[in-house]
Design an enzyme around this catalytic site. Structure first.
Site, PDB file in Angstrom:
ATOM      1  N   LYS A   1       0.855  -1.193   0.000  1.00  0.00           N
ATOM      2  CA  LYS A   1       0.000   0.000   0.000  1.00  0.00           C
ATOM      3  C   LYS A   1       0.891   1.243   0.000  1.00  0.00           C
ATOM      4  O   LYS A   1       1.825   1.339   0.793  1.00  0.00           O
ATOM      5  CB  LYS A   1      -0.928  -0.035   1.216  1.00  0.00           C
ATOM      6  CG  LYS A   1      -2.047   0.979   1.136  1.00  0.00           C
ATOM      7  CD  LYS A   1      -3.220   0.592   2.005  1.00  0.00           C
ATOM      8  CE  LYS A   1      -4.263   1.696   2.006  1.00  0.00           C
ATOM      9  NZ  LYS A   1      -5.523   1.310   2.615  1.00  0.00           N
TER      10      LYS A   1
ATOM     11  N   ARG B   1     -25.697  -0.389   6.160  1.00  0.00           N
ATOM     12  CA  ARG B   1     -25.521  -1.846   6.037  1.00  0.00           C
ATOM     13  C   ARG B   1     -26.156  -2.616   7.206  1.00  0.00           C
ATOM     14  O   ARG B   1     -26.347  -3.821   7.117  1.00  0.00           O
ATOM     15  CB  ARG B   1     -24.014  -2.173   6.017  1.00  0.00           C
ATOM     16  CG  ARG B   1     -23.291  -1.768   4.759  1.00  0.00           C
ATOM     17  CD  ARG B   1     -23.361  -2.897   3.747  1.00  0.00           C
ATOM     18  NE  ARG B   1     -22.943  -2.493   2.422  1.00  0.00           N
ATOM     19  CZ  ARG B   1     -21.737  -2.710   1.909  1.00  0.00           C
ATOM     20  NH1 ARG B   1     -20.812  -3.323   2.630  1.00  0.00           N
ATOM     21  NH2 ARG B   1     -21.452  -2.346   0.688  1.00  0.00           N
TER      22      ARG B   1
ATOM     23  N   GLU C   1     -20.285  -3.944   9.268  1.00  0.00           N
ATOM     24  CA  GLU C   1     -21.168  -3.104  10.072  1.00  0.00           C
ATOM     25  C   GLU C   1     -22.337  -3.894  10.653  1.00  0.00           C
ATOM     26  O   GLU C   1     -22.781  -3.621  11.784  1.00  0.00           O
ATOM     27  CB  GLU C   1     -21.687  -1.928   9.233  1.00  0.00           C
ATOM     28  CG  GLU C   1     -20.626  -0.891   8.874  1.00  0.00           C
ATOM     29  CD  GLU C   1     -19.749  -1.263   7.667  1.00  0.00           C
ATOM     30  OE1 GLU C   1     -20.022  -2.314   7.037  1.00  0.00           O
ATOM     31  OE2 GLU C   1     -18.806  -0.518   7.351  1.00  0.00           O
TER      32      GLU C   1
HETATM   33  C1  LIG Z   1     -19.227  -0.555   3.898  1.00  0.00           C
HETATM   34  C2  LIG Z   1     -17.970   0.260   4.033  1.00  0.00           C
HETATM   35  N1  LIG Z   1     -17.381   0.363   5.245  1.00  0.00           N
HETATM   36  C3  LIG Z   1     -16.257   1.078   5.385  1.00  0.00           C
HETATM   37  C4  LIG Z   1     -15.701   1.703   4.313  1.00  0.00           C
HETATM   38  C5  LIG Z   1     -14.471   2.574   4.496  1.00  0.00           C
HETATM   39  N2  LIG Z   1     -13.329   2.046   3.791  1.00  0.00           N
HETATM   40  C6  LIG Z   1     -12.994   2.471   2.581  1.00  0.00           C
HETATM   41  S1  LIG Z   1     -11.648   1.750   1.964  1.00  0.00           S
HETATM   42  C7  LIG Z   1     -11.471   0.822   3.351  1.00  0.00           C
HETATM   43  C8  LIG Z   1     -10.334  -0.145   3.454  1.00  0.00           C
HETATM   44  C9  LIG Z   1     -10.349  -1.066   2.298  1.00  0.00           C
HETATM   45  O1  LIG Z   1      -9.255  -1.915   2.361  1.00  0.00           O
HETATM   46  P1  LIG Z   1      -8.899  -2.774   1.092  1.00  0.00           P
HETATM   47  O2  LIG Z   1     -10.139  -3.281   0.473  1.00  0.00           O
HETATM   48  O3  LIG Z   1      -7.904  -3.771   1.500  1.00  0.00           O
HETATM   49  O4  LIG Z   1      -8.289  -1.720   0.080  1.00  0.00           O
HETATM   50  P2  LIG Z   1      -6.874  -0.995   0.169  1.00  0.00           P
HETATM   51  O5  LIG Z   1      -7.179   0.401   0.590  1.00  0.00           O
HETATM   52  O6  LIG Z   1      -5.996  -1.723   1.101  1.00  0.00           O
HETATM   53  O7  LIG Z   1      -6.360  -1.034  -1.234  1.00  0.00           O
HETATM   54  C10 LIG Z   1     -12.465   1.102   4.272  1.00  0.00           C
HETATM   55  C11 LIG Z   1     -12.599   0.487   5.586  1.00  0.00           C
HETATM   56  C12 LIG Z   1     -16.352   1.588   3.075  1.00  0.00           C
HETATM   57  N3  LIG Z   1     -15.924   2.205   1.985  1.00  0.00           N
HETATM   58  N4  LIG Z   1     -17.469   0.847   2.963  1.00  0.00           N
END
Ligand SMILES: Cc1ncc(C[n+]2csc(CCOP(=O)(O)OP(=O)(O)O)c2C)c(N)n1
Ligand SMILES: CC(=O)[C@@H](O)[C@H](O)COP(=O)(O)O
Ligand SMILES: [Mg+2]
Length: 635
Positions: free
Chosen positions: A295, A407, A379
């Protein structure tokens, strides 16, 4: 589609230098491996440069550059369907699909969005913003393709963090069984916003770290490098590799679900990724390609602090430091207050669904690690878990962004409300949130929380009110309690108006103005401007919007006969509608009334003041509306 790199020049060493990303079409199939690597370098530089000036989701976008370039080498995203999970990693794709210049406008009002948007480009297959749905959407598209006898590929790009969400498994389970050709690319960087949590994160780490397998894989890679990679040879050798893997490793979860599992492979090796995608395309069934990435790759500050550069404001490229110092905000006040209460009360537990920092829980997580639970992007689970804790005598608070709480609607009703359980919801990012736009505005919670029997919804307008309401939520109320507050800091209103229910902030005979939360600030401005024109208004501020305390409002409208309710939520079941119904029920007839809200639309991205203006919710627009209300009907 022909490749258009008119800006190429011979580098003098037989290689080719690509001068500008603007020269690239979205079809990168004719690029050589070294040109593709060069495109990745250019993309990274462009991402760091633009996001340093616009703000946005940098670390995830940097980590996905090679994956996206490899996809564009093998697939045509104008026809093939690439479904991004969350979509915050899509910037390189935007650049490669005609939006390089528009990156200057990223996330700004009238500019391009920070997430995929089919209205921006036919190469954006689906709107995204919330996590864990991409596989479901991809299966839907794959099935539509089969039913319509069409011929295109479907891909889902999902992160390991998004894989902590239960919805992802519903999609994977169905996709694996479907037999539909589709490719799920799992971008595994070991990170959600903070470190990935849970059993699946463990499983992925195990897949990567099994030492015998790694040794074997090294040898395998060597062999593959000397062999010409024809599809047939690859297929045979891959079968051998899979057999070896199965004896050394427990089967991957994904194979058990019906996928052909490829990987884990280096997600920054654009050449290797391209080959694997070509291979996966030929497999004609559900394939899961497990890709290991870093990342923030390529920008030292983001690699070192991937959580800080997950979503970032404008920053200095050299130092990585923010241009504007962070503002004191409601989330931080929530976190501090919770720590103070938890010091005295060991029943208090804090729950987050992968949003520890955003919800202000960093300090709590450190100080009370045994009472802090990051459950991943889950959630629904967080809400049901809070119900379980409350039933057994703990005092859980689930801190969650308003739009992600959507959600958990069923769990609120079925697991929390039905048994009148004392679960506190700290509903952050309520109202318009700004640059994230339509997927992230917290504009539905006021409506849906009101439908939950026994629910109390508190709406602080200042830090002082938030502090008081957190105490009240734990110690003066019972059953489910939500405290909803906005993204960012206080406005002009910084008082503590005292009781729950409704309070009158200002007296006047001409008009009743009603609002709550941060919307009280434009309403105060509106009242001041009206006064300059000789119009005196009552302001009733609602500290609680469910249940509504109507008495102060009824008293006021009996006096003024005119009502304006201002709120930055959707129209359906908004507070204004509920007030209007109660006024009618009380037999009061008004001379005129205006309910100013967001109507039945999705609001775009931009700064909060820009969006308030767009929606008629800024002080000036409210004044105009209020004057209309006053001019309607005789006193
Ligand atoms: C339902 C929901 N909960 C929380 C989020 C907030 N959120 C956005 S990106 C993320 C982390 C995602 O991690 P990953 O899928 O591994 O992607 P990376 O950023 O590591 O590439 C979170 C928790 C969201 N977008 N949707
Ligand atoms: C992509 C996503 O869902 C989160 O990263 C979100 O953008 C965070 O928003 P805040 O900036 O309000 O914390
Ligand atoms: Mg991740």
């Amino acid at each position: 589609m022909a490749l258009a790199i008119s800006g190429r020049k011979d580098s003098g060493t037989g290689g080719v230098t690509i001068l500008s990303l603007d020269e690239l079409s979205d079809d990168l199939s004719a690029l050589s491996d070294s040109e593709a690597a060069e495109v990745c370098t250019l993309l990274r530089a462009r991402l760091i440069d633009t996001v340093s000036r616009t703000g946005g989701h940098l670390a995830s976008s940097l980590g996905a550059v090679e994956i996206i370039v490899a996809i564009h080498r093998v697939f045509n995203t104008g026809v093939d369907r690439l479904v991004f999970d969350v979509g915050h990693q899509c910037y390189a794709h935007k650049i490669l699909t005609g939006r390089n210049a528009a990156m200057e406008t990223l996330r700004s009002f009238g500019g391009i969005a920070g997430f995929p948007k089919p209205s921006e480009s036919a190469c954006d297959a689906f709107i995204a913003g919330h996590a864990s749905n991409s596989v479901s959407v991809a299966v839907g598209m794959a099935r539509a393709r089969t039913l319509q006898k069409k011929n295109y590929q479907v891909l889902a790009l999902i992160g390991d963090g998004a894989l902590s969400g239960g919805l992802a498994y519903e999609g994977l389970s169905d996709a694996g069984n479907s037999g539909e050709p589709l490719i799920v690319i799992l971008n595994d960087n070991g990170m959600s916003i903070t470190k990935s949590v849970g059993g699946v994160a463990e499983h992925l780490a195990h897949q990567r770290l099994k030492p015998q397998y790694l040794r074997f894989k090294k040898g395998y890679r060597k062999a593959m490098n000397v062999l010409p990679l024809g599809g047939h040879i690859y297929r045979v050798t891959h079968k051998i590799k899979t057999a070896v893997k199965e004896t050394l490793l427990p089967c991957s979860l994904f194979e058990d679900m019906g996928f052909t599992y490829l990987g884990p492979v280096d997600g920054h090796d654009v050449k290797g990724l391209t080959r694997l995608l070509r291979y996966a395309k030929d497999l004609q069934g559900p394939v899961l390609l497990h890709v290991r990435t870093v990342k923030g790759k390529g920008y030292i500050h983001a690699e070192r602090n991937p959580d800080r550069f997950h979503g970032v404001g404008r920053f200095c490229v050299e130092t990585g430091q923010p241009i504007q110092p962070p503002q004191r905000n409601f989330s931080a006040v929530f976190g501090e207050t919770l720590c103070m209460l938890a010091e005295q009360d060991d029943r208090i537990c804090a729950i987050t669904a992968a949003m520890q920092g955003g919800t202000g829980l960093d300090r709590f997580a450190q100080r009370f690690s045994e009472r802090f639970f990051d459950v991943g992007i889950a959630e629904g689970h967080a809400t049901a878990m809070a119900a379980g804790m409350a039933k057994q005598g703990m005092r859980p608070v689930f801190a969650v962004y308003s739009s992600f709480l959507q959600r958990a609607y069923d769990m609120l009703i079925h697991d929390v409300a039905l048994q009148k359980l004392h679960v506190v919801l700290a509903v952050d990012r309520a109202g318009l949130v700004g640059e994230d736009g339509e997927t992230h505005h917290g504009v539905f919670d006021a409506a849906f929380l009101d439908t939950v029997p026994g629910m109390t919804v508190l709406c602080p307008s200042s830090f002082a009110e938030l502090r008081r309401m957190i105490r009240q939520a734990f110690y003066e109320l019972d059953g489910p309690v939500a405290i909803r507050y906005a993204r960012g800091g206080e406005g002009e209103y910084r008082e503590d108006s005292g009781p729950m229910g409704s309070v009158c902030l200002r007296s006047g005979d001409d008009l009743t103005l009603v609002s709550y939360g941060m919307m009280i600030n434009p309403v105060l401005e509106c009242a001041r401007r009206l006064e300059e024109e000789g119009i005196q208004s009552d302001i009733v501020k609602l500290n609680t919007i469910t249940p509504l305390e109507m008495e102060p409002i009824l008293r006021s409208v009996r006096k003024t006969g005119r009502l304006l309710v201002a709120e930055d939520v959707i129209e359906a079941n908004c507070v204004g509608q509920r007030i209007a119904a109660a006024i009618l029920q009380a037999g009061i007839s008004l001379r005129s009334m205006e309910l100013v809200n967001l109507g039945r639309r999705f609001v775009t991205h931009g700064t909060v003041p820009q969006l308030q203006k767009l929606c008629g919710l800024d002080g000036m627009s409210l004044r105009e509306k209020a004057k209309e209300v006053c001019s309607r009907g005789e006193r």
